[in-house]
Write an enzyme that holds these catalytic residues in place. Structure first.
Site, PDB file in Angstrom:
ATOM      1  N   ASP A 166       0.822  -1.217   0.000  1.00 41.82           N
ATOM      2  CA  ASP A 166       0.000   0.000   0.000  1.00 41.82           C
ATOM      3  C   ASP A 166       0.859   1.272   0.000  1.00 41.82           C
ATOM      4  O   ASP A 166       2.021   1.262   0.389  1.00 41.82           O
ATOM      5  CB  ASP A 166      -0.922   0.011   1.234  1.00 41.82           C
ATOM      6  CG  ASP A 166      -0.151  -0.105   2.536  1.00 41.82           C
ATOM      7  OD1 ASP A 166       0.864  -0.837   2.554  1.00 41.82           O
ATOM      8  OD2 ASP A 166      -0.544   0.526   3.522  1.00 41.82           O
ATOM      9  N   GLU A 167       0.239   2.344  -0.451  1.00 41.66           N
ATOM     10  CA  GLU A 167       0.745   3.713  -0.286  1.00 41.66           C
ATOM     11  C   GLU A 167       2.208   3.898  -0.700  1.00 41.66           C
ATOM     12  O   GLU A 167       3.036   4.322   0.086  1.00 41.66           O
ATOM     13  CB  GLU A 167       0.552   4.143   1.165  1.00 41.66           C
ATOM     14  CG  GLU A 167      -0.913   4.224   1.547  1.00 41.66           C
ATOM     15  CD  GLU A 167      -1.126   4.653   2.989  1.00 41.66           C
ATOM     16  OE1 GLU A 167      -1.903   5.590   3.194  1.00 41.66           O
ATOM     17  OE2 GLU A 167      -0.546   4.041   3.893  1.00 41.66           O
TER      18      GLU A 167
END
Ligand code: ACM
Length: 522
Positions: A336-337
């Site tokens: 993620d991210e």
């Protein structure tokens, strides 16, 4: 004089009086407060089964150690300080026992699936049937919730334990009913995690996802990479000592969870959320310079040097060591991210990590961002924002639903909540309960959904009590979202049942948020 019966002002001697108070009869107390609500239930409290020292838990002779262990767990629950009341039972030669709670494995009961159970309670005994030990264990949790809350007080003398009579047949809606603990931003010692495991078991949750690494801390011993914990595990958000699980502690935690039919899912977040690793081993950085340790709460700024041979070796070492001590089928790689890599670099990395995970005989799980990579159908995508999960669903892959606006346990309840964050939403208990996974994400129908999970990120939670205050009661709401068919779920009914759990939660020493939406019975 103006006289009317109800509702219209009664005027006596010229003065206006308030209307007479009409007292409604109190609603009958619900027959049960079982959470998650079972699929089919018929109970009577007029006939009861009293459980006393003359009651026996019985299992068939020759049953598996797992079934015997469920029997022993039940014995421990009913008679915590007495000698074991577990007696063997031979189907051919029934032992001469009086009142009994009999656990029976019936592998032919296909309609009960892998976790369902069939419970019959008469005034002379209980019969609990399931295809699997997990089904028996869930049935035992239902018995537990039917008993007075004093069952949660092992030290209480003279407990009066009784059950209503009747029948319950129950199976879960979704296979995956999980919670995620972020032990990286702040560290939770093994004893605190075990307390969560016990609470999860009470509500039939079956997956414990441990977020073991992030920018602020590396929390699992890797023998081939000792600096990950020596350096990367040394601190936490806000600074101060961090912590980590030794491999022995991790194995012990995994076994403890397994004894409650909960599978531990380890997560090593990559290629971002990796500052703790980058600070421990300079060769994981493209410039070969280790950054300082990080104790803030920003995201997305770190990244492994994804195209390097050193990083691939690192990933192989970490995935191999953790997989070897994780009997469950899953390895979560985060994903993620990521803000510092090109899209092509990111996709290439996720695809090569997938190969490493599969080579270690695990199914890969990643946060939603991994969807555009060439994922094999066995890989699982964990939704958390409105995203591209539907891409994976369209190729036949499975999705775990964790919407940050409903299932994120670290969101504040409302604007007055001190702990937690609010970047996704305020999530009151009703918000955590009143939604349907099957209609929540366009393009992700029920058939593509493996289940639900509540992530508890720990930027703001420092102690076990902090974690608990955010988890409870929203995790209990999510447990019902994951287990019970949507046609059986009604908020007005749930809130009454939940209110009856206050004494149980208190007896278990669980800190919980006294939401004004719930009529707590203290
Ligand atoms: C996430 O909340 N970054 C998965």
């Amino acid at each position: 004089m103006n006289k009317t019966l109800f509702g219209i002002a009664l005027v006596i001697g010229g003065a206006t009086q308030p209307p007479p108070l009409v007292i409604e009869p109190a609603p009958a107390p619900p027959l049960h407060s079982i959470i998650p609500v079972p699929a089919a239930i018929a109970l009577s409290v007029t006939e009861q089964l009293v459980i006393d020292s003359g009651t026996f838990v019985v299992v068939d002779r020759g049953v598996s150690p797992e079934v015997k262990a469920v029997g022993q767990y039940l014995v421990q629950m009913l008679w915590p300080s007495a000698s074991p009341n577990l007696v063997n039972w031979s189907g051919d030669q029934p032992a001469r026992v009086g009142k009994h709670i009999r656990l029976i494995v019936e592998t032919g009961r296909l309609e009960l699936g892998d976790e369902g159970y069939d419970l019959g309670i008469r005034s002379d005994g209980v019969t609990l049937r399931a295809r699997t030990p997990a089904g028996l264990f869930h049935g035992v949790q239902t018995i537990r919730q039917l008993l007075p809350h004093s069952v949660e007080h092992p030290a209480m003398v003279d407990r009066k334990l009784w059950l209503p009579t009747g029948n319950i047949t129950d199976t879960p809606r979704f296979e995956w009913r999980g919670m995620m603990l972020d032990v990286s931003r702040h560290f939770l010692p093994p004893a605190d995690v075990k307390k969560f495991v016990d609470a999860m078991a009470l509500y039939k949750l079956n997956r414990l996802h441990l977020h073991l690494s992030d920018d602020q801390g590396w929390r699992i011993e890797i023998k081939s990479r000792p600096k990950l914990t020596a350096i990367g595990g040394s601190t936490k958000v806000g600074g101060g000592p961090g912590g980590f699980y030794t491999q022995e502690e991790y194995r012990n935690l995994v076994a403890y969870a397994a004894s409650r039919f909960i599978t531990v899912v380890p997560e090593i977040d990559m290629p971002a959320h990796t500052n703790a690793a980058l600070a421990s081993y300079p060769e994981l950085n493209c410039d070969k310079i280790a950054p300082p340790l990080y104790t803030g709460i920003s995201v997305g700024f770190s990244a492994l040097c994804v195209d390097s041979a050193a990083v691939l070796r690192f990933v192989k070492d970490v995935v191999r060591e953790i997989s070897a001590m994780t009997p469950g089928n899953y390895f979560h790689v985060g994903g993620d991210e990521v803000k510092k890599l090109t899209h092509a670099q990111y996709i290439r990395f996720i695809e090569s990590v997938q190969q490493v995970v599969n080579a270690n005989e695990k199914r890969m799980i990643g946060w939603a961002e991994i969807s555009p990579a060439a994922l094999v159908p066995g890989t699982i995508v964990q939704n958390w924002i409105r995203d591209s999960s539907f891409v994976h669903a369209a190729r036949g892959g499975k999705i775990i639903i964790s919407p940050s606006t409903r299932a994120y346990l670290d969101m504040k309840y409302d604007s007055t909540t001190i702990l937690g964050q609010n970047w996704a939403a305020y999530i009151e208990v009703k918000d955590a309960y009143d939604w349907d996974p099957a209609t929540f994400i366009p393009g992700v129908p029920e058939a593509s959904i493996l289940g639900v999970e509540g992530p508890l990120w720990s930027e703001t939670t420092m102690t076990r009590e902090d974690y608990e205050l955010l988890a409870f009661p929203r995790l209990i709401a999510l447990a019902e979202v994951g287990w019970s068919q949507s046609a059986l779920r009604k908020w007005e009914d749930f809130r009454i049942r939940l209110g009856a759990h206050a004494k149980r939660q208190a007896a278990l020493g669980l800190n919980f948020y006294r939401s004004s939406q719930v009529p707590w019975v203290h």
